[in-house]
Design an enzyme around this catalytic site. Structure first.
Site, PDB file in Angstrom:
ATOM      1  N   LYS A  93      12.833  -6.273  -6.334  1.00 17.42           N
ATOM      2  CA  LYS A  93      13.635  -6.155  -7.567  1.00 17.42           C
ATOM      3  C   LYS A  93      13.528  -4.722  -8.120  1.00 17.42           C
ATOM      4  CE  LYS A  93      13.798  -7.310 -12.411  1.00 17.42           C
ATOM      5  NZ  LYS A  93      13.252  -7.932 -13.594  1.00 17.42           N
TER       6      LYS A  93
ATOM      7  N   LYS B  98       8.842   3.064 -15.226  1.00 13.87           N
ATOM      8  CA  LYS B  98       8.486   1.859 -14.457  1.00 13.87           C
ATOM      9  C   LYS B  98       9.105   1.891 -13.050  1.00 13.87           C
ATOM     10  CE  LYS B  98       7.738  -2.647 -13.683  1.00 13.87           C
ATOM     11  NZ  LYS B  98       6.522  -3.375 -13.631  1.00 13.87           N
TER      12      LYS B  98
ATOM     13  N   LEU C 263      12.356 -11.125 -20.377  1.00 11.59           N
ATOM     14  CA  LEU C 263      13.397 -11.867 -19.667  1.00 11.59           C
ATOM     15  C   LEU C 263      13.555 -11.362 -18.232  1.00 11.59           C
ATOM     16  CD1 LEU C 263      15.727 -11.765 -22.763  1.00 11.59           C
ATOM     17  CD2 LEU C 263      14.788 -13.863 -21.762  1.00 11.59           C
ATOM     18  N   PRO C 264      14.229 -12.158 -17.379  1.00 14.56           N
ATOM     19  CA  PRO C 264      14.282 -11.789 -15.954  1.00 14.56           C
ATOM     20  C   PRO C 264      15.017 -10.475 -15.659  1.00 14.56           C
ATOM     21  CG  PRO C 264      14.814 -14.117 -16.236  1.00 14.56           C
ATOM     22  CD  PRO C 264      14.753 -13.523 -17.613  1.00 14.56           C
TER      23      PRO C 264
ATOM     24  N   THR D  98      11.676  -5.925 -17.298  1.00 11.61           N
ATOM     25  CA  THR D  98      12.013  -4.821 -16.394  1.00 11.61           C
ATOM     26  C   THR D  98      13.485  -4.959 -16.057  1.00 11.61           C
ATOM     27  OG1 THR D  98       9.805  -4.861 -15.433  1.00 11.61           O
ATOM     28  CG2 THR D  98      11.511  -3.740 -14.166  1.00 11.61           C
TER      29      THR D  98
HETATM   30  P1  NAD Z   1       9.885 -15.643 -15.480  1.00 12.71           P
HETATM   31  O1  NAD Z   1      11.097 -15.988 -14.736  1.00 12.71           O
HETATM   32  O2  NAD Z   1       8.611 -16.380 -15.201  1.00 12.71           O
HETATM   33  O3  NAD Z   1      10.163 -15.742 -17.073  1.00 12.71           O
HETATM   34  C1  NAD Z   1      11.384 -15.452 -17.688  1.00 12.71           C
HETATM   35  C2  NAD Z   1      11.623 -16.489 -18.778  1.00 12.71           C
HETATM   36  O4  NAD Z   1      12.829 -16.160 -19.472  1.00 12.71           O
HETATM   37  C3  NAD Z   1      11.802 -17.920 -18.239  1.00 12.71           C
HETATM   38  O5  NAD Z   1      10.891 -18.787 -18.887  1.00 12.71           O
HETATM   39  C4  NAD Z   1      13.253 -18.250 -18.561  1.00 12.71           C
HETATM   40  O6  NAD Z   1      13.464 -19.622 -18.844  1.00 12.71           O
HETATM   41  C5  NAD Z   1      13.492 -17.375 -19.780  1.00 12.71           C
HETATM   42  N1  NAD Z   1      14.902 -17.115 -20.069  1.00 12.71           N
HETATM   43  C6  NAD Z   1      15.880 -16.734 -19.210  1.00 12.71           C
HETATM   44  N2  NAD Z   1      17.046 -16.573 -19.861  1.00 12.71           N
HETATM   45  C7  NAD Z   1      16.802 -16.888 -21.165  1.00 12.71           C
HETATM   46  C8  NAD Z   1      17.609 -16.926 -22.340  1.00 12.71           C
HETATM   47  N3  NAD Z   1      18.919 -16.622 -22.289  1.00 12.71           N
HETATM   48  N4  NAD Z   1      17.019 -17.269 -23.497  1.00 12.71           N
HETATM   49  C9  NAD Z   1      15.712 -17.590 -23.551  1.00 12.71           C
HETATM   50  N5  NAD Z   1      14.892 -17.567 -22.480  1.00 12.71           N
HETATM   51  C10 NAD Z   1      15.442 -17.226 -21.304  1.00 12.71           C
HETATM   52  O7  NAD Z   1       9.661 -14.074 -15.234  1.00 12.71           O
HETATM   53  P2  NAD Z   1       8.297 -13.237 -15.459  1.00 12.71           P
HETATM   54  O8  NAD Z   1       7.520 -13.173 -14.184  1.00 12.71           O
HETATM   55  O9  NAD Z   1       7.638 -13.685 -16.722  1.00 12.71           O
HETATM   56  O10 NAD Z   1       8.915 -11.771 -15.649  1.00 12.71           O
HETATM   57  C11 NAD Z   1       9.573 -11.397 -16.854  1.00 12.71           C
HETATM   58  C12 NAD Z   1       9.924  -9.932 -16.782  1.00 12.71           C
HETATM   59  O11 NAD Z   1       8.719  -9.175 -16.595  1.00 12.71           O
HETATM   60  C13 NAD Z   1      10.838  -9.574 -15.599  1.00 12.71           C
HETATM   61  O12 NAD Z   1      11.771  -8.623 -16.042  1.00 12.71           O
HETATM   62  C14 NAD Z   1       9.886  -9.013 -14.568  1.00 12.71           C
HETATM   63  O13 NAD Z   1      10.509  -8.083 -13.693  1.00 12.71           O
HETATM   64  C15 NAD Z   1       8.851  -8.339 -15.458  1.00 12.71           C
HETATM   65  N6  NAD Z   1       7.519  -8.186 -14.841  1.00 12.71           N
HETATM   66  C16 NAD Z   1       6.951  -9.250 -14.197  1.00 12.71           C
HETATM   67  C17 NAD Z   1       5.690  -9.094 -13.625  1.00 12.71           C
HETATM   68  C18 NAD Z   1       5.021 -10.248 -12.901  1.00 12.71           C
HETATM   69  O14 NAD Z   1       3.997 -10.018 -12.244  1.00 12.71           O
HETATM   70  N7  NAD Z   1       5.521 -11.473 -13.024  1.00 12.71           N
HETATM   71  C19 NAD Z   1       5.021  -7.857 -13.714  1.00 12.71           C
HETATM   72  C20 NAD Z   1       5.618  -6.819 -14.433  1.00 12.71           C
HETATM   73  C21 NAD Z   1       6.876  -6.998 -14.978  1.00 12.71           C
END
Ligand code: NAD
Length: 296
Positions: free
Chosen positions: A246, A171, A65-66, A96
């Site tokens: 972030k 992290k 999740l975000p 994260t």
């Molecule tokens: P994203 O925004 O693409 O995905 C998050 C998903 O969570 C979305 O599909 C959203 O609709 C869903 N969501 C939000 N609230 C919700 C709820 N209450 N119930 C169900 N679903 C819900 O983000 P991402 O890029 O996939 O990143 C996810 C996590 O991974 C973050 O914490 C980010 O910091 C971490 N991260 C991302 C990357 C990257 O390169 N994108 C790398 C390492 C870590």
């Protein structure tokens, strides 16, 4: 086969859930975005009707999740995982998030008799799709042992960093260091050029000298020396400056709570904030070079 509920199927979660399905697990997919669930179904998951349907038969719940508020809501909210999960279920939060929320949610899970770890990742969207993520885990030994076979289907390097929240600590500390040495590397390459030393020659010297670091040797922010680096594609992300910001903000929150001095971490956050303020945080985080050399 393990029954898994996967909640949060965005850029990262989709690839991770797909790999769990590919490994032969039954994966129920839940997201507030219908589009995200549809993509997961195409990748072999089953659409969950709601939180109860996703979770009530699951042996393992994985969340991606975000931010911290979403994690709190999904686990401990009114319609949350805690209310529906079966006895003995194991929870793995791969998001994260801030250290304090990670520790709080895990403590709440444990108070209800569940095992839970925080397991943030590095490796990005490519690593999530390829199943080559690095997981940094915090929680009890027994919770980690239960989660490990599931993490193995999504990643290559799985570390147990200690107690609850220590995955998040690893992290944010790693990414704070990365942000700092990326900015330092940009400053050095820019100064070298301004003084008449070209990027390739400086790279050849510095990579074998004491300035050597990952930002230089694997991800050089000056175009030329490292072919695969985003600097050779006009800083197309990669790991976006917004994601770096972030993580730097999470590091600052944790540092202030722990009363740890992080003067360079503070500066790094301020510098990446300028990328955000100027509308350039969609660039790769090595695009901070453009801020340093005045071409943003
Ligand atoms: P994203 O925004 O693409 O995905 C998050 C998903 O969570 C979305 O599909 C959203 O609709 C869903 N969501 C939000 N609230 C919700 C709820 N209450 N119930 C169900 N679903 C819900 O983000 P991402 O890029 O996939 O990143 C996810 C996590 O991974 C973050 O914490 C980010 O910091 C971490 N991260 C991302 C990357 C990257 O390169 N994108 C790398 C390492 C870590």
């Amino acid at each position: 086969m393990t029954q898994i509920a996967f909640i949060g199927l965005g850029n990262m979660g989709l690839g991770m859930a797909s790999n769990l399905a590919k490994a032969g697990h039954e994966v129920k997919a839940l997201d507030i975005s219908k589009d995200a669930v549809a993509k997961a179904v195409d990748a072999g998951c089953i659409a969950a009707k709601n939180a109860k349907d996703a979770v009530e038969t699951a042996d393992v719940v994985v969340t991606m999740l975000p931010a911290g508020q979403h994690v709190s809501l999904v686990y401990a909210g009114e319609d949350g995982v805690f209310g529906y999960a079966k006895k003995g279920a194991v929870f793995i939060d791969c998001s994260t998030i801030d250290v304090a929320t990670a520790r709080d949610v895990i403590a709440q899970a444990e108070a209800r008799g569940f095992a839970m770890i925080d397991a943030p990742v590095s490796g990005g969207v490519g690593g999530a799709a390829a199943g080559t993520l690095t997981f940094m885990c915090g929680g009890t030994e027994s919770a980690f042992d239960c989660a490990k076979p599931i993490l193995d289907a999504m990643g290559k390097n799985i570390f147990h960093a200690g107690d609850a929240g220590n995955g998040q600590v690893a992290k944010v500390c790693n990414n704070m260091l990365l942000g700092i040495h990326m900015i330092g590397t940009c400053e050095a390459f820019n100064l070298a050029e301004k003084l008449g030393l070209d990027a390739q020659t400086f790279f050849d010297i510095s990579r074998t000298a004491s300035g050597q670091n990952w930002s230089m040797t694997s991800y050089c922010p000056a175009p030329g020396p490292v072919e695969s680096a985003p600097s050779n594609r006009d800083y197309e992300a990669g790991f976006a400056a917004a994601m770096m910001l972030k993580d730097l903000r999470l590091a600052q929150t944790a540092a202030s709570k722990a009363k740890a001095a992080t003067p360079l971490g503070t500066q790094a956050e301020a510098i990446y904030s300028l990328m955000e303020a100027s509308g350039n945080d969609g660039l790769d985080f090595s695009g901070v070079m453009k801020l340093i050399n005045g071409t943003l």
